[in-house]
Write a protein that holds these residues in place. Structure first.
Motif, short mmCIF file in Angstrom:
data_model
loop_
_atom_site.label_atom_id
_atom_site.label_comp_id
_atom_site.label_asym_id
_atom_site.label_seq_id
_atom_site.Cartn_x
_atom_site.Cartn_y
_atom_site.Cartn_z
N ILE A 33 0.84 -1.21 0.00
CA ILE A 33 0.00 0.00 0.00
C ILE A 33 0.87 1.25 0.00
N ALA A 34 1.89 1.29 0.85
CA ALA A 34 2.78 2.46 0.91
C ALA A 34 3.53 2.65 -0.41
N TRP A 35 3.99 1.55 -1.00
CA TRP A 35 4.74 1.63 -2.26
C TRP A 35 3.85 2.20 -3.37
N VAL A 36 2.62 1.73 -3.47
CA VAL A 36 1.72 2.19 -4.52
C VAL A 36 1.34 3.66 -4.31
N ILE A 37 1.11 4.06 -3.06
CA ILE A 37 0.77 5.47 -2.78
C ILE A 37 1.94 6.38 -3.14
N ILE A 38 3.14 5.97 -2.79
CA ILE A 38 4.32 6.78 -3.13
C ILE A 38 4.50 6.87 -4.64
N ALA A 39 4.28 5.76 -5.35
CA ALA A 39 4.38 5.78 -6.81
C ALA A 39 3.32 6.69 -7.42
N TRP A 40 2.13 6.67 -6.86
CA TRP A 40 1.04 7.53 -7.34
C TRP A 40 1.39 9.00 -7.13
N ILE A 41 1.94 9.35 -5.96
CA ILE A 41 2.33 10.73 -5.68
C ILE A 41 3.47 11.15 -6.62
N LEU A 42 4.46 10.27 -6.81
CA LEU A 42 5.57 10.59 -7.70
C LEU A 42 5.10 10.77 -9.14
N PHE A 43 4.11 10.00 -9.56
CA PHE A 43 3.58 10.14 -10.91
C PHE A 43 3.08 11.56 -11.13
N TYR A 44 2.26 12.06 -10.21
CA TYR A 44 1.72 13.40 -10.39
C TYR A 44 2.79 14.47 -10.23
N LEU A 45 3.75 14.26 -9.35
CA LEU A 45 4.83 15.24 -9.22
C LEU A 45 5.67 15.31 -10.49
N PHE A 46 6.02 14.15 -11.05
CA PHE A 46 6.83 14.15 -12.27
C PHE A 46 6.06 14.72 -13.45
N ILE A 47 4.80 14.37 -13.58
CA ILE A 47 4.01 14.88 -14.70
C ILE A 47 3.86 16.40 -14.60
N VAL A 48 3.53 16.91 -13.41
CA VAL A 48 3.36 18.35 -13.25
C VAL A 48 4.69 19.07 -13.47
N ASN A 49 5.77 18.54 -12.90
CA ASN A 49 7.07 19.17 -13.12
C ASN A 49 7.48 19.13 -14.59
N GLY A 50 7.21 18.03 -15.25
CA GLY A 50 7.54 17.92 -16.67
C GLY A 50 6.73 18.88 -17.53
N LEU A 51 5.46 19.04 -17.20
CA LEU A 51 4.62 19.97 -17.96
C LEU A 51 5.08 21.41 -17.75
#
Length: 133
Positions: free
Chosen positions: A27-45
């Protein structure tokens, strides 16, 4: 003649803590991956937008034409984060599934390495589209 029949020895009861720990890890791994996904996408945009502004200032007229490679890094980054998030599943299962631990850890390492490769490729695509005029 009347000797007591020895009872079959029962294995000790298994502790529930490896299952709880493995589940919490997943659960912790998936939540961290989900948060990183949005951080990387927003930073990339944001980076893509700033590079587009910089390109329009440095090379006038180039920002108004649509580029096919713009946002071409997004699918590779999505793949990287999805593979990274999915890597947590075999790692969490390895906490309590002792018979398959070697195969599960191999799956974890494989998914994590593929995730890193996709992330590096996404970064390469972002930089390559930034320096293309």
């Amino acid at each position: 003649m009347n000797q007591p029949v020895p009872q079959a020895s029962q294995p000790p009861p298994r502790s529930p803590w490896p299952v709880v720990g493995g589940t919490l890890f997943i659960i912790a791994w998936v939540i961290i991956a989900w948060i990183l996904f949005y951080l990387f996408i927003v930073n990339g945009l944001i980076l893509e937008m700033l590079l587009n502004i910089l390109r329009s200032v440095m090379v006038p007229g180039s920002a108004s034409s649509p580029r096919p490679e713009m946002l071409g890094w997004v699918p590779a980054m999505q793949s990287a984060i999805i593979l990274g998030g999915a890597a947590g599943l075999p790692a969490g299962l390895a906490f309590f599934w002792r018979g398959r631990r070697k195969a599960l850890l191999l799956g974890f390492v494989t998914a994590l390495v593929l995730s890193v490769v996709c992330g590096i490729y996404a970064f390469y695509l972002l930089i390559a589209s930034a320096i293309t005029i």
